[in-house]
Design a protein around this motif. Structure first.
Motif, PDB file in Angstrom:
ATOM      1  N   TRP A 193       3.664 -11.123 -14.957  1.00  0.00           N
ATOM      2  CA  TRP A 193       4.196  -9.791 -15.101  1.00  0.00           C
ATOM      3  C   TRP A 193       5.531  -9.847 -14.025  1.00  0.00           C
ATOM      4  CZ3 TRP A 193      -0.575  -6.491 -14.034  1.00  0.00           C
ATOM      5  CH2 TRP A 193      -1.142  -6.157 -15.451  1.00  0.00           C
ATOM      6  N   ALA A 194       5.447 -10.199 -12.803  1.00  0.00           N
ATOM      7  CA  ALA A 194       6.451 -10.184 -11.761  1.00  0.00           C
ATOM      8  C   ALA A 194       7.598 -10.999 -12.198  1.00  0.00           C
ATOM      9  CB  ALA A 194       5.861 -10.625 -10.537  1.00  0.00           C
ATOM     10  N   THR A 195       7.408 -12.259 -12.667  1.00  0.00           N
ATOM     11  CA  THR A 195       8.579 -13.035 -12.971  1.00  0.00           C
ATOM     12  C   THR A 195       9.388 -12.602 -14.149  1.00  0.00           C
ATOM     13  OG1 THR A 195       6.847 -14.351 -14.272  1.00  0.00           O
ATOM     14  CG2 THR A 195       7.458 -15.216 -12.040  1.00  0.00           C
ATOM     15  N   GLN A 196       8.924 -11.565 -14.787  1.00  0.00           N
ATOM     16  CA  GLN A 196       9.602 -11.151 -16.242  1.00  0.00           C
ATOM     17  C   GLN A 196      10.745  -9.822 -15.449  1.00  0.00           C
ATOM     18  OE1 GLN A 196       7.128  -9.507 -19.394  1.00  0.00           O
ATOM     19  NE2 GLN A 196       5.621 -10.825 -18.658  1.00  0.00           N
ATOM     20  N   TYR A 197      10.398  -9.418 -14.436  1.00  0.00           N
ATOM     21  CA  TYR A 197      11.232  -8.399 -13.743  1.00  0.00           C
ATOM     22  C   TYR A 197      11.831  -8.860 -12.461  1.00  0.00           C
ATOM     23  CZ  TYR A 197       9.032  -5.460 -17.250  1.00  0.00           C
ATOM     24  OH  TYR A 197       8.646  -4.914 -18.390  1.00  0.00           O
ATOM     25  N   SER A 228       0.338  -3.430 -10.293  1.00  0.00           N
ATOM     26  CA  SER A 228       0.263  -3.184 -11.634  1.00  0.00           C
ATOM     27  C   SER A 228       1.656  -3.470 -12.304  1.00  0.00           C
ATOM     28  CB  SER A 228      -0.363  -1.700 -11.961  1.00  0.00           C
ATOM     29  OG  SER A 228       0.948  -0.881 -11.470  1.00  0.00           O
ATOM     30  N   LEU A 229       1.635  -3.391 -13.950  1.00  0.00           N
ATOM     31  CA  LEU A 229       2.660  -3.761 -14.315  1.00  0.00           C
ATOM     32  C   LEU A 229       3.779  -2.556 -14.408  1.00  0.00           C
ATOM     33  CD1 LEU A 229       4.515  -5.211 -16.474  1.00  0.00           C
ATOM     34  CD2 LEU A 229       3.300  -4.163 -18.354  1.00  0.00           C
ATOM     35  N   GLU A 230       3.052  -1.483 -14.185  1.00  0.00           N
ATOM     36  CA  GLU A 230       3.985  -0.181 -14.045  1.00  0.00           C
ATOM     37  C   GLU A 230       4.608  -0.378 -12.710  1.00  0.00           C
ATOM     38  OE1 GLU A 230       4.962   2.028 -16.218  1.00  0.00           O
ATOM     39  OE2 GLU A 230       4.163   0.540 -17.643  1.00  0.00           O
ATOM     40  N   ARG A 231       3.695  -0.559 -11.620  1.00  0.00           N
ATOM     41  CA  ARG A 231       4.272  -0.682 -10.283  1.00  0.00           C
ATOM     42  C   ARG A 231       5.339  -1.693 -10.082  1.00  0.00           C
ATOM     43  NH1 ARG A 231       2.861  -0.328  -4.779  1.00  0.00           N
ATOM     44  NH2 ARG A 231       4.735   0.363  -3.808  1.00  0.00           N
ATOM     45  N   ILE A 232       5.170  -2.826 -10.588  1.00  0.00           N
ATOM     46  CA  ILE A 232       6.180  -3.897 -10.937  1.00  0.00           C
ATOM     47  C   ILE A 232       7.525  -3.473 -11.551  1.00  0.00           C
ATOM     48  CG2 ILE A 232       6.759  -6.122 -11.695  1.00  0.00           C
ATOM     49  CD1 ILE A 232       3.912  -6.994 -11.293  1.00  0.00           C
ATOM     50  N   LYS A 233       7.456  -2.562 -12.577  1.00  0.00           N
ATOM     51  CA  LYS A 233       8.798  -2.150 -13.207  1.00  0.00           C
ATOM     52  C   LYS A 233       9.492  -1.157 -12.307  1.00  0.00           C
ATOM     53  CE  LYS A 233       6.904  -2.511 -18.138  1.00  0.00           C
ATOM     54  NZ  LYS A 233       6.627  -1.701 -19.163  1.00  0.00           N
ATOM     55  N   THR A 234       8.652  -0.423 -11.568  1.00  0.00           N
ATOM     56  CA  THR A 234       9.163   0.722 -10.950  1.00  0.00           C
ATOM     57  C   THR A 234       9.812  -0.037  -9.483  1.00  0.00           C
ATOM     58  OG1 THR A 234       7.354   2.380 -11.202  1.00  0.00           O
ATOM     59  CG2 THR A 234       8.721   2.562  -9.358  1.00  0.00           C
ATOM     60  N   LEU A 235       9.300  -0.912  -8.994  1.00  0.00           N
ATOM     61  CA  LEU A 235       9.939  -1.669  -7.984  1.00  0.00           C
ATOM     62  C   LEU A 235      11.213  -2.420  -8.492  1.00  0.00           C
ATOM     63  CD1 LEU A 235       6.712  -3.097  -5.965  1.00  0.00           C
ATOM     64  CD2 LEU A 235       8.247  -1.601  -5.104  1.00  0.00           C
ATOM     65  N   LEU A 292       0.864  -1.270   0.167  1.00  0.00           N
ATOM     66  CA  LEU A 292      -0.034   0.052   0.089  1.00  0.00           C
ATOM     67  C   LEU A 292       0.986   1.473  -0.010  1.00  0.00           C
ATOM     68  CD1 LEU A 292      -2.902  -0.782   2.479  1.00  0.00           C
ATOM     69  CD2 LEU A 292      -3.174  -0.465   0.147  1.00  0.00           C
ATOM     70  N   LEU A 293       2.224   1.169   0.293  1.00  0.00           N
ATOM     71  CA  LEU A 293       3.123   2.285   0.569  1.00  0.00           C
ATOM     72  C   LEU A 293       3.521   2.567  -0.931  1.00  0.00           C
ATOM     73  CD1 LEU A 293       5.598   1.748   3.366  1.00  0.00           C
ATOM     74  CD2 LEU A 293       3.214   2.586   3.479  1.00  0.00           C
ATOM     75  N   THR A 294       3.725   3.798  -1.280  1.00  0.00           N
ATOM     76  CA  THR A 294       4.094   4.305  -2.634  1.00  0.00           C
ATOM     77  C   THR A 294       5.804   3.690  -2.564  1.00  0.00           C
ATOM     78  OG1 THR A 294       5.140   6.429  -1.960  1.00  0.00           O
ATOM     79  CG2 THR A 294       2.833   6.098  -2.554  1.00  0.00           C
ATOM     80  N   THR A 295       6.262   3.690  -3.821  1.00  0.00           N
ATOM     81  CA  THR A 295       7.638   2.971  -4.093  1.00  0.00           C
ATOM     82  C   THR A 295       8.609   4.092  -3.317  1.00  0.00           C
ATOM     83  OG1 THR A 295       7.212   1.984  -6.053  1.00  0.00           O
ATOM     84  CG2 THR A 295       9.438   2.521  -5.466  1.00  0.00           C
ATOM     85  N   ASP A 296       8.500   5.478  -3.341  1.00  0.00           N
ATOM     86  CA  ASP A 296       9.004   6.516  -2.760  1.00  0.00           C
ATOM     87  C   ASP A 296       9.077   6.493  -1.191  1.00  0.00           C
ATOM     88  OD1 ASP A 296       9.825   7.847  -5.137  1.00  0.00           O
ATOM     89  OD2 ASP A 296       8.421   9.124  -5.040  1.00  0.00           O
ATOM     90  N   GLU A 297       8.046   5.894  -0.609  1.00  0.00           N
ATOM     91  CA  GLU A 297       7.662   5.848   0.845  1.00  0.00           C
ATOM     92  C   GLU A 297       8.631   4.682   1.156  1.00  0.00           C
ATOM     93  OE1 GLU A 297       3.369   7.496   1.571  1.00  0.00           O
ATOM     94  OE2 GLU A 297       3.603   5.684   0.849  1.00  0.00           O
ATOM     95  N   ILE A 298       8.753   3.627   0.481  1.00  0.00           N
ATOM     96  CA  ILE A 298       9.444   2.485   0.588  1.00  0.00           C
ATOM     97  C   ILE A 298      10.960   2.827   0.696  1.00  0.00           C
ATOM     98  CG2 ILE A 298      10.158   0.129  -0.217  1.00  0.00           C
ATOM     99  CD1 ILE A 298       7.487  -0.035  -1.088  1.00  0.00           C
TER     100      ILE A 298
END
Length: 376
Positions: free
Chosen positions: A144-148, A99-106, A64-70
């Motif tokens: 998605w996750a297993t791609q990144y 989401s796909l974008e969230r996974i890419k960001t992480l 639930l946290l944003t990537t910046d918060e993490i």
């Protein structure tokens, strides 16, 4: 080497079986995050300068946290602690947050391990448990996750009322087909004061069937071990090189710091736990106070803890270690108490180490309690 656990006490909604500490309101998210950072700073000397090799975001729902918060929390650890060059940084995440974008960001962040709370690939199970995602979301996220990410764990639950052995087999099949290298799997338990406990008491949901749970556990062990997964802890299965470093440290008795409301800490001789209330936690930290209770562990306590954690693992409990750390009387007692379980083929002794047999794994918590030292 030590680890840091950071508890994120927020969820979108309450799962019916969960008794962990969380709030479904995000109104206090900002003050809690500030308090987490401050607690990290207040306790930076507590581990005696030990090097940090793992950072684990648990909950609640850390995704639930944003990537910046993490990243802000990870940065606080890196500034205030000695951290190895490439620490294992795990984020517990729910499929509906990825989401796909969230996974890419992480994937572009220091987070290098995802622990995804799938629980089941069947809609009826997800609805019974009041999960926020659906089965299709779970399958899509794994694709998605297993791609990144190379290092991914998923959670599965067995023993769910109405979950047939055939459906459980299908859950295992889908999990294996995803290609993830780690699976954590737990029997559904009815914890007091949860919605599930209320439903069972009212007859809305059938009681959990222990025979079903044991059968499905053995099904899981057999299937995963045949696919080169190692059952390195009763509830955890990993391919070589993909054991959870965070959890392994816990089971092997290494020190760790628990940050956040309800988080637990351990340094080998003392155990501590923070208050289970977000507002009380924040107020204390703002006043430069640590809202923590600390228990000094006696030799008996430490022996019992070693039995409880060690017997659950592939490393077992060493009679030599027991004698060296706790005394020869403890080793004699452990060996004496274990004999009946060896006779029943629930434990076996090899190289002076007791380990659970496949048959004994499901019963290991009860076996461990019988090996506990009650009197000196």
């Amino acid at each position: 080497m030590s680890g840091i656990y950071i508890h994120i006490p927020f969820c979108k909604q309450a799962c019916h079986y969960c008794d962990f500490h969380f709030s479904t309101s995000l109104k206090k998210k900002e003050p809690v995050l500030k308090a987490l950072k401050k607690e990290l700073i207040l306790r930076k000397d507590e581990l005696g300068g030990a090097t940090i090799e793992t950072i684990y975001f648990g909950g609640g729902t850390p995704s639930l946290l944003t990537t910046d918060e993490i990243l802000d929390l990870v940065g606080t650890v890196q500034v205030n602690y000695t951290v190895i060059e490439d620490p294992e940084i795990t984020l517990e995440a729910n499929p509906d947050d990825l989401s796909l974008e969230r996974i890419k960001t992480l994937a572009g962040s220091p987070v290098n391990r995802l622990s995804i709370g799938v629980q089941s690939f069947f809609e009826k199970d997800l609805k019974l448990m009041n999960r926020a995602h659906n089965a299709q979301e779970a399958k899509q996220v794994l694709d998605w996750a297993t791609q990144y990410f190379k290092n991914i764990s998923i959670d599965l639950i067995y023993g769910i009322p109405g979950l047939t052995d055939q459906e459980w087999q299908e859950n295992i099949r889908i999990a294996l087909a995803s290609g993830v290298p780690h699976i954590s799997s737990y029997a559904l338990t009815v914890e007091p004061k949860t919605a599930l406990a209320n439903f069972v008491a009212k007859g809305i949901v059938p009681e959990v069937d222990d025979e079903q749970a044991q059968r499905q556990f053995l099904q899981l062990v057999q299937e995963l071990e045949s696919k080169d997964f190692i059952n390195y802890e009763i509830s955890n299965f990993g391919k070589a090189g993909y054991f959870s470093k965070n959890n392994t440290a816990y089971w092997l008795g290494k020190s760790y710091l628990g940050i956040g409301p309800s988080a637990h800490s351990f340094n080998g001789t003392h155990r501590g736990w923070n208050v289970r209330n977000n507002q009380t936690y924040v107020k204390a930290i703002e006043a430069n106070e640590l809202p923590i209770e600390i228990e000094e562990l006696s030799v008996k306590d430490r022996y019992n803890e070693y039995i409880m954690t060690g017997l659950r693992t592939v490393w077992g409990i060493s009679l030599e270690r027991i004698a060296n750390e706790f005394g020869h009387n403890y080793a004699k007692y452990a060996k004496m108490q274990a004999q009946k379980y060896v006779a029943e083929h629930l434990l076996f002794l090899e190289d002076n180490i007791f380990r659970a047999t496949r048959k004994g794994k499901f019963l290991v918590d009860g076996i461990a309690s019988d090996l506990f030292m009650v009197k000196l």
